[in-house]
Design a protein around this motif. Structure first.
Motif, mmCIF file in Angstrom:
data_model
loop_
_atom_site.group_PDB
_atom_site.id
_atom_site.type_symbol
_atom_site.label_atom_id
_atom_site.label_comp_id
_atom_site.label_asym_id
_atom_site.label_seq_id
_atom_site.Cartn_x
_atom_site.Cartn_y
_atom_site.Cartn_z
ATOM 1 N N TYR A 195 0.836 -1.203 0.000
ATOM 2 C CA TYR A 195 0.000 0.000 0.000
ATOM 3 C C TYR A 195 0.870 1.252 0.000
ATOM 4 N N TYR A 196 1.833 1.272 0.897
ATOM 5 C CA TYR A 196 2.721 2.437 1.042
ATOM 6 C C TYR A 196 3.481 2.703 -0.252
ATOM 7 N N GLN A 197 4.013 1.639 -0.802
ATOM 8 C CA GLN A 197 4.788 1.743 -2.048
ATOM 9 C C GLN A 197 3.899 2.267 -3.182
ATOM 10 N N MET A 198 2.657 1.745 -3.230
ATOM 11 C CA MET A 198 1.749 2.081 -4.316
ATOM 12 C C MET A 198 1.379 3.564 -4.301
ATOM 13 N N TYR A 199 1.092 4.109 -3.105
ATOM 14 C CA TYR A 199 0.612 5.498 -3.051
ATOM 15 C C TYR A 199 1.709 6.533 -2.802
ATOM 16 N N THR A 200 2.868 6.112 -2.313
ATOM 17 C CA THR A 200 3.900 7.118 -2.009
ATOM 18 C C THR A 200 5.148 6.927 -2.867
ATOM 19 N N ASP A 201 5.265 5.780 -3.507
ATOM 20 C CA ASP A 201 6.442 5.440 -4.286
ATOM 21 C C ASP A 201 7.723 5.510 -3.431
ATOM 22 N N THR A 202 7.561 5.258 -2.154
ATOM 23 C CA THR A 202 8.686 5.264 -1.216
ATOM 24 C C THR A 202 8.629 3.947 -0.457
ATOM 25 N N GLU A 203 9.790 3.502 0.049
ATOM 26 C CA GLU A 203 9.753 2.206 0.719
ATOM 27 C C GLU A 203 9.451 2.323 2.204
ATOM 28 N N TRP A 204 8.480 1.572 2.631
ATOM 29 C CA TRP A 204 8.037 1.532 4.023
ATOM 30 C C TRP A 204 9.070 0.747 4.855
ATOM 31 N N GLY A 205 9.426 1.288 6.030
ATOM 32 C CA GLY A 205 10.318 0.535 6.914
ATOM 33 C C GLY A 205 11.799 0.734 6.642
ATOM 34 N N VAL A 206 12.139 1.566 5.653
ATOM 35 C CA VAL A 206 13.546 1.867 5.404
ATOM 36 C C VAL A 206 13.936 3.047 6.302
ATOM 37 N N ALA A 207 14.990 2.870 7.104
ATOM 38 C CA ALA A 207 15.362 3.848 8.131
ATOM 39 C C ALA A 207 15.452 5.270 7.589
ATOM 40 N N ASP A 208 16.010 5.407 6.412
ATOM 41 C CA ASP A 208 16.195 6.709 5.768
ATOM 42 C C ASP A 208 14.922 7.555 5.712
ATOM 43 N N ASN A 209 13.761 6.906 5.692
ATOM 44 C CA ASN A 209 12.506 7.642 5.526
ATOM 45 C C ASN A 209 11.907 8.175 6.825
ATOM 46 N N TYR A 210 12.579 7.950 7.953
ATOM 47 C CA TYR A 210 12.057 8.409 9.247
ATOM 48 C C TYR A 210 13.169 9.122 10.027
ATOM 49 N N HIS A 211 12.810 10.062 10.867
ATOM 50 C CA HIS A 211 13.827 10.724 11.693
ATOM 51 C C HIS A 211 14.356 9.789 12.764
ATOM 52 N N ILE A 212 13.447 8.976 13.314
ATOM 53 C CA ILE A 212 13.877 8.005 14.331
ATOM 54 C C ILE A 212 13.076 6.705 14.172
ATOM 55 N N SER A 213 13.775 5.590 14.269
ATOM 56 C CA SER A 213 13.126 4.272 14.248
ATOM 57 C C SER A 213 13.509 3.556 15.528
ATOM 58 N N LEU A 214 12.527 2.939 16.166
ATOM 59 C CA LEU A 214 12.777 2.307 17.468
ATOM 60 C C LEU A 214 12.220 0.892 17.523
ATOM 61 N N ASP A 215 12.978 0.012 18.146
ATOM 62 C CA ASP A 215 12.531 -1.358 18.382
ATOM 63 C C ASP A 215 11.824 -1.394 19.729
ATOM 64 N N SER A 216 10.500 -1.412 19.691
ATOM 65 C CA SER A 216 9.720 -1.354 20.937
ATOM 66 C C SER A 216 9.851 -2.654 21.736
ATOM 67 N N GLY A 217 10.210 -3.735 21.071
ATOM 68 C CA GLY A 217 10.416 -5.011 21.763
ATOM 69 C C GLY A 217 11.653 -4.975 22.646
ATOM 70 N N ILE A 218 12.650 -4.214 22.238
ATOM 71 C CA ILE A 218 13.897 -4.079 22.998
ATOM 72 C C ILE A 218 13.747 -3.023 24.089
ATOM 73 N N PHE A 219 13.220 -1.866 23.729
ATOM 74 C CA PHE A 219 13.189 -0.751 24.678
ATOM 75 C C PHE A 219 11.933 -0.716 25.547
ATOM 76 N N GLY A 220 10.844 -1.307 25.075
ATOM 77 C CA GLY A 220 9.571 -1.246 25.816
ATOM 78 C C GLY A 220 8.812 0.024 25.448
ATOM 79 N N ILE A 221 7.494 -0.038 25.632
ATOM 80 C CA ILE A 221 6.605 1.069 25.263
ATOM 81 C C ILE A 221 6.989 2.362 25.995
ATOM 82 N N GLU A 222 7.219 2.264 27.303
ATOM 83 C CA GLU A 222 7.450 3.464 28.107
ATOM 84 C C GLU A 222 8.683 4.237 27.673
ATOM 85 N N LYS A 223 9.763 3.487 27.397
ATOM 86 C CA LYS A 223 11.017 4.124 26.967
ATOM 87 C C LYS A 223 10.823 4.807 25.609
#
Lengths: 194, 194
Positions: free
Chosen positions: B157-185
């Motif tokens: 869906y993301y690729q189709m409407y934005t022509d950009t790749e979803w989940g590629v770090a470059d497309n976000y200012h910050i990416s976080l692994d919530s499984g490692i850090f937990g929701i609160e952090k």
């Protein structure tokens, strides 16, 4: 007990190397970047310049050339030798104690043997172009072209030896845009998470 | 003066929605997730369930089906209508004032019109499977399969409407692994950066 290691993967010109150095200084642990290249040079006999380039970058952006070019009758290449030595040294360093390791697929190499915080540093092409001109000066080749070439070769290298995609958020615990947050903020965030 | 918006893209089961809600609460600004679906339902006349699914997920993981299936003689589909309405509402909300927007390609839609902090929340398959069973209960389909299907359809869906790749770090200012850090952090880090 596994040692706590910070691995920093980074786009060329994003300041990832500087961030790694400053994080290590703040935490009072060693940072392996230049030092890692020296160790690999000692063990392998390869020139430092060769290791700096070919220990992280595929010789070409062409997958076919990398896969089949420069290989002997056993399908084995000089890049494979370098990968093996690099891997051994990274595993040894991780055994010795907590540290920061910049680049060289350390995140992948250590994923089962150390307690890693895996970091990816990136920035927009404009910010990175600005930074590499400031750091390394003007060249005949435009900075945007240098970035494109380096990014592609690093991506191919990573894919070839780890079979994982470089720069995909899922492969790192935290990814940060150093062009948005600045070097100091990135250092603060990473040391805070360690 | 552009409004400051936090956009949260997330993998299914990563807790991104909860993180968005808590960040908004802490900052005292509205969070658009359920509320956004309601607004789209009002304006479009589509059912909420339909919007929840088809406003973020391609109907199939097959690119060809998404590109050419269900289109009229002008090459236009119901998904395109929904995309258009969704886009208009997100632009209106961003005009109104600072807020958190969860999903729906808001990062892409607002990139030139708002002062965004773009966030991507992800976690390992194991952690997400655990979370969706806890939240939504067991189903006939295995949780790993549900994740795989949702991830793929969101990516398409993301690729189709934005022509950009979803989940590629470059497309976000910050990416976080919530499984490692937990929701609160994660909440703490994002509010700290705003």
């Amino acid at each position: 007990m596994k040692n706590r290691i910070i691995t920093i993967s980074r786009e060329f010109g994003s300041g990832g190397r500087t961030i790694g150095k400053e994080v290590a200084e703040k935490l009072g642990i060693p940072c392996y970047d230049e030092k890692l290249i020296n160790k690999i040079a000692e063990k392998s006999g390869f020139a430092k310049e060769y290791i700096a380039d070919r220990g992280e970058y595929a010789p070409s952006v062409n997958w076919f050339v990398n896969m089949f070019g420069g290989r002997d009758y056993n399908g084995h290449s000089i890049s494979d030798d370098l990968w093996k030595i690099q891997r051994e040294i990274i595993l040894e360093l991780a055994e010795k104690g907590p540290c920061v390791i910049v680049g060289r697929c350390a995140d992948y190499i250590l994923k089962d043997t150390a307690d890693c915080l895996t970091v990816f540093i990136h920035a927009s092409k404009e910010k990175r172009a600005e930074r590499i001109v400031k750091l390394y000066g003007e060249r005949d080749e435009k900075p945007e072209q240098r970035l494109l070439d380096k990014d592609k070769r690093r991506k191919v290298y990573y894919q070839m030896y780890t079979d994982t995609e470089w720069g995909v958020a899922d492969n790192y615990h935290i990814s940060l845009d150093s062009g948005i947050f600045g070097i100091e903020k990135c250092v603060e965030l990473i040391t805070g998470l360690y």
